[in-house]
Design an enzyme around this catalytic site. Structure first.
Site, PDB file in Angstrom:
ATOM      1  N   CYS A 190      -8.150   0.563  -3.433  1.00 25.94           N
ATOM      2  CA  CYS A 190      -7.700   1.898  -3.017  1.00 25.94           C
ATOM      3  C   CYS A 190      -8.432   2.995  -3.786  1.00 25.94           C
ATOM      4  O   CYS A 190      -8.578   2.919  -5.003  1.00 25.94           O
ATOM      5  CB  CYS A 190      -6.185   2.009  -3.250  1.00 25.94           C
ATOM      6  N   CYS A 198      -3.729   6.290  -8.979  1.00 26.19           N
ATOM      7  CA  CYS A 198      -2.350   6.171  -9.478  1.00 26.19           C
ATOM      8  C   CYS A 198      -2.322   5.232 -10.700  1.00 26.19           C
ATOM      9  O   CYS A 198      -2.692   4.052 -10.578  1.00 26.19           O
ATOM     10  CB  CYS A 198      -1.445   5.640  -8.372  1.00 26.19           C
ATOM     11  N   CYS A 218      -0.753   1.665 -10.619  1.00 27.15           N
ATOM     12  CA  CYS A 218      -0.953   0.772  -9.470  1.00 27.15           C
ATOM     13  C   CYS A 218      -2.062  -0.260  -9.651  1.00 27.15           C
ATOM     14  O   CYS A 218      -3.217   0.082  -9.916  1.00 27.15           O
ATOM     15  CB  CYS A 218      -1.222   1.603  -8.219  1.00 27.15           C
ATOM     16  N   CYS A 249       8.982  -4.144   5.572  1.00 27.60           N
ATOM     17  CA  CYS A 249       8.181  -3.008   5.089  1.00 27.60           C
ATOM     18  C   CYS A 249       6.742  -3.441   4.867  1.00 27.60           C
ATOM     19  O   CYS A 249       6.491  -4.374   4.105  1.00 27.60           O
ATOM     20  CB  CYS A 249       8.722  -2.490   3.765  1.00 27.60           C
ATOM     21  N   CYS A 293       9.268  -0.569   8.676  1.00 25.60           N
ATOM     22  CA  CYS A 293       8.906   0.478   7.716  1.00 25.60           C
ATOM     23  C   CYS A 293       7.442   0.289   7.361  1.00 25.60           C
ATOM     24  O   CYS A 293       6.974  -0.847   7.260  1.00 25.60           O
ATOM     25  CB  CYS A 293       9.774   0.344   6.465  1.00 25.60           C
ATOM     26  N   CYS A 311      11.856   7.140   3.625  1.00 24.48           N
ATOM     27  CA  CYS A 311      12.116   6.329   2.437  1.00 24.48           C
ATOM     28  C   CYS A 311      11.289   6.955   1.329  1.00 24.48           C
ATOM     29  O   CYS A 311      10.062   6.981   1.408  1.00 24.48           O
ATOM     30  CB  CYS A 311      11.680   4.884   2.690  1.00 24.48           C
ATOM     31  N   ARG A 354      17.762   2.069  -3.390  1.00 23.15           N
ATOM     32  CA  ARG A 354      17.207   0.710  -3.514  1.00 23.15           C
ATOM     33  C   ARG A 354      16.756   0.413  -4.939  1.00 23.15           C
ATOM     34  O   ARG A 354      15.951   1.151  -5.503  1.00 23.15           O
ATOM     35  CB  ARG A 354      16.037   0.518  -2.539  1.00 23.15           C
TER      36      ARG A 354
HETATM   37  N1  SAM Z   1      -0.928   3.505  -0.711  1.00 19.37           N
HETATM   38  C1  SAM Z   1       0.296   4.005  -0.251  1.00 19.37           C
HETATM   39  C2  SAM Z   1       0.794   5.165  -1.090  1.00 19.37           C
HETATM   40  O1  SAM Z   1       0.699   5.135  -2.307  1.00 19.37           O
HETATM   41  O2  SAM Z   1       1.291   6.118  -0.505  1.00 19.37           O
HETATM   42  C3  SAM Z   1       1.369   2.973  -0.117  1.00 19.37           C
HETATM   43  C4  SAM Z   1       1.567   1.819  -1.097  1.00 19.37           C
HETATM   44  S1  SAM Z   1       2.103   2.219  -2.748  1.00 19.37           S
HETATM   45  C5  SAM Z   1       1.833   0.675  -3.545  1.00 19.37           C
HETATM   46  C6  SAM Z   1       3.853   2.466  -2.645  1.00 19.37           C
HETATM   47  C7  SAM Z   1       4.608   2.772  -3.907  1.00 19.37           C
HETATM   48  O3  SAM Z   1       4.747   1.610  -4.711  1.00 19.37           O
HETATM   49  C8  SAM Z   1       4.042   3.799  -4.872  1.00 19.37           C
HETATM   50  O4  SAM Z   1       4.278   5.101  -4.462  1.00 19.37           O
HETATM   51  C9  SAM Z   1       4.817   3.495  -6.138  1.00 19.37           C
HETATM   52  O5  SAM Z   1       5.982   4.258  -6.224  1.00 19.37           O
HETATM   53  C10 SAM Z   1       5.152   2.000  -6.002  1.00 19.37           C
HETATM   54  N2  SAM Z   1       4.422   1.208  -7.011  1.00 19.37           N
HETATM   55  C11 SAM Z   1       3.118   0.891  -6.999  1.00 19.37           C
HETATM   56  N3  SAM Z   1       2.784   0.179  -8.096  1.00 19.37           N
HETATM   57  C12 SAM Z   1       3.903   0.030  -8.826  1.00 19.37           C
HETATM   58  C13 SAM Z   1       4.193  -0.602 -10.070  1.00 19.37           C
HETATM   59  N4  SAM Z   1       3.255  -1.210 -10.785  1.00 19.37           N
HETATM   60  N5  SAM Z   1       5.475  -0.562 -10.527  1.00 19.37           N
HETATM   61  C14 SAM Z   1       6.441   0.067  -9.803  1.00 19.37           C
HETATM   62  N6  SAM Z   1       6.210   0.685  -8.625  1.00 19.37           N
HETATM   63  C15 SAM Z   1       4.968   0.682  -8.144  1.00 19.37           C
HETATM   64 FE1  SF4 Z   2      -3.456   3.469  -3.644  1.00 21.95          FE
HETATM   65 FE2  SF4 Z   2      -1.725   2.239  -5.205  1.00 21.95          FE
HETATM   66 FE3  SF4 Z   2      -1.859   4.890  -5.263  1.00 21.95          FE
HETATM   67 FE4  SF4 Z   2      -0.866   3.636  -3.064  1.00 21.95          FE
HETATM   68  S1  SF4 Z   2       0.010   3.660  -5.113  1.00 21.95           S
HETATM   69  S2  SF4 Z   2      -2.335   5.331  -3.127  1.00 21.95           S
HETATM   70  S3  SF4 Z   2      -2.122   1.774  -3.082  1.00 21.95           S
HETATM   71  S4  SF4 Z   2      -3.494   3.466  -5.880  1.00 21.95           S
END
Ligand code: SAM
Ligand code: SF4
Ligand code: DTB
Length: 328
Positions: A62, A66, A69, A106, A137, A197, A269
């Site tokens: 990606c 973040c 992530c 989801c 979802c 959500c 949740r």
């Molecule tokens: N890429 C899309 C986005 O970020 O909008 C969708 C997938 S993203 C993985 C969805 C959510 O998962 C993130 O907004 C975050 O809140 C949660 N998330 C991701 N990595 C995480 C982690 N290591 N621990 C807890 N929550 C996490």
């Molecule tokens: Fe990409 Fe992870 Fe951020 Fe979603 S949360 S936008 S998958 S880096």
């Protein structure tokens, strides 16, 4: 009227002040729990937990940064990136989720935003999953108004897009997408008529005031999200947040209880991070108003307690998974 009394008014409020949310958050713990329970049972069966199952339909690589992530191309987590799964694979996973007792399926994609041609492909997947009798979802990153309407027209029930944290801490966690862009996507989802959500993450090194700011941002959206996922950070090796200070379980339960009180009719949740939670901590979260979990042995890319452990925990607590854990 004090903050708590105002929260018990029949209509959910979207005019909370931060001070009110802070006042609730900081209540003596037994008082906080009591208030949360009172509100929870006014709208829901307190013995019921709704199950959702996650599938990563497009993993890794990606472009967003973040800090939490594992799927960000900015971090070296060793995760193998893959393309969008084909619909047969997705439908087989949805069937398995249904058999495991899930009522919502989801699907998550590691995109900054979907391309228009992706949206067309996803339409077919959405109708297939719905035909199985599951709620659908998706979480695909940012959406335009047109994309949101197309997803809605294909039958998508929910869109997940998290605010993640407070507006002021957000910049420490993500630099490639702004808070306002997230709010824009949420507005597109609402305008298209889908359910929202939207939640966030605890355990990223934020202050108590940031947790309050996050709940305040969620509870002052024009309409409360129907689902509010509260994630405990899953610390993944190679991400900048590996080694972040651990959250005390009681502090986490405060976030659940405060969310329940501020958004009385939303499903709260207990999302990522349950692998690191004791049964007692999860029991406290349910007692504080959490009424949904992710079922299955995998979240998107990291492990989740899954079927047998969850069934044993719910049995011990005398609780039931209820596919249709609707407001009563
Ligand atoms: N890429 C899309 C986005 O970020 O909008 C969708 C997938 S993203 C993985 C969805 C959510 O998962 C993130 O907004 C975050 O809140 C949660 N998330 C991701 N990595 C995480 C982690 N290591 N621990 C807890 N929550 C996490
Ligand atoms: Fe990409 Fe992870 Fe951020 Fe979603 S949360 S936008 S998958 S880096
Ligand atoms: C949400 O708030 N939590 C889920 C879902 N929405 C998409 C994702 C949690 C991901 C945890 C890290 C992983 O497994 O990759």
């Amino acid at each position: 009227m004090n903050a708590i009394d105002r929260s018990t008014a029949l209509q959910p409020r979207s005019d909370w002040t931060r001070g009110e949310i802070r006042e609730i958050h900081d209540l003596p713990f037994p008082e906080l729990l009591f208030r949360a329970q009172e509100i929870h049972r006014r709208h829901f069966d307190p013995a019921s937990v709704q199950l959702s199952t996650l599938l990563s339909i497009k993993t890794g690589g990606c472009p967003e940064d973040c800090a939490y992530c594992p799927q960000s191309a900015h971090h070296n987590t060793g995760l193998k990136a893959s393309k969008l799964l084909d619909s047969e694979t997705i439908l087989a996973a949805a069937k398995e989720a249904l058999e495991g007792g899930a009522s919502r399926f989801c699907m998550g994609a590691a995109w900054r935003a979907p391309k228009d041609r992706d949206i067309a492909k996803l339409g077919e997947i959405i109708s297939g999953v719905k035909e199985l009798g599951l709620e659908t979802c998706m979480t695909l990153g940012m959406l335009t108004g047109k994309q949101a309407r197309a997803l809605k027209d294909s039958g998508l029930d929910y869109y997940n897009h998290n605010l993640d944290t407070s507006p002021e801490f957000y910049g420490e966690i993500i630099s490639t997408r702004t808070y306002d862009e997230r709010l824009d996507t949420l507005a597109h989802v609402r305008d298209a008529g889908m359910s929202v959500c939207c939640g966030g993450i605890v355990g990223m090194g934020e202050t108590i005031e940031d947790r309050v700011g996050m709940i305040h941002a969620l509870a002052t959206l024009p309409k409360h999200p129907e689902s509010v996922p509260i994630n405990l950070l899953v610390q993944v090796k190679g991400t900048p947040l590996e080694g972040a200070a651990r959250v005390h379980p009681i502090d986490f339960v405060r976030v659940i209880a405060t969310s329940r009180i501020a958004m009385p009719r939303s499903m709260v949740r207990l999302s990522a991070g349950r692998e690191d939670m004791s049964d007692e901590m999860q029991a406290l979260c349910f007692s504080a108003g959490a009424n949904s979990i992710f079922a299955g042995e995998r979240l998107l890319t990291t492990p989740n307690p899954g079927g047998d452990d969850d069934a044993a925990l719910l049995a011990r607590l005398g609780m039931k998974s209820d596919g249709r854990s609707r407001a009563v």
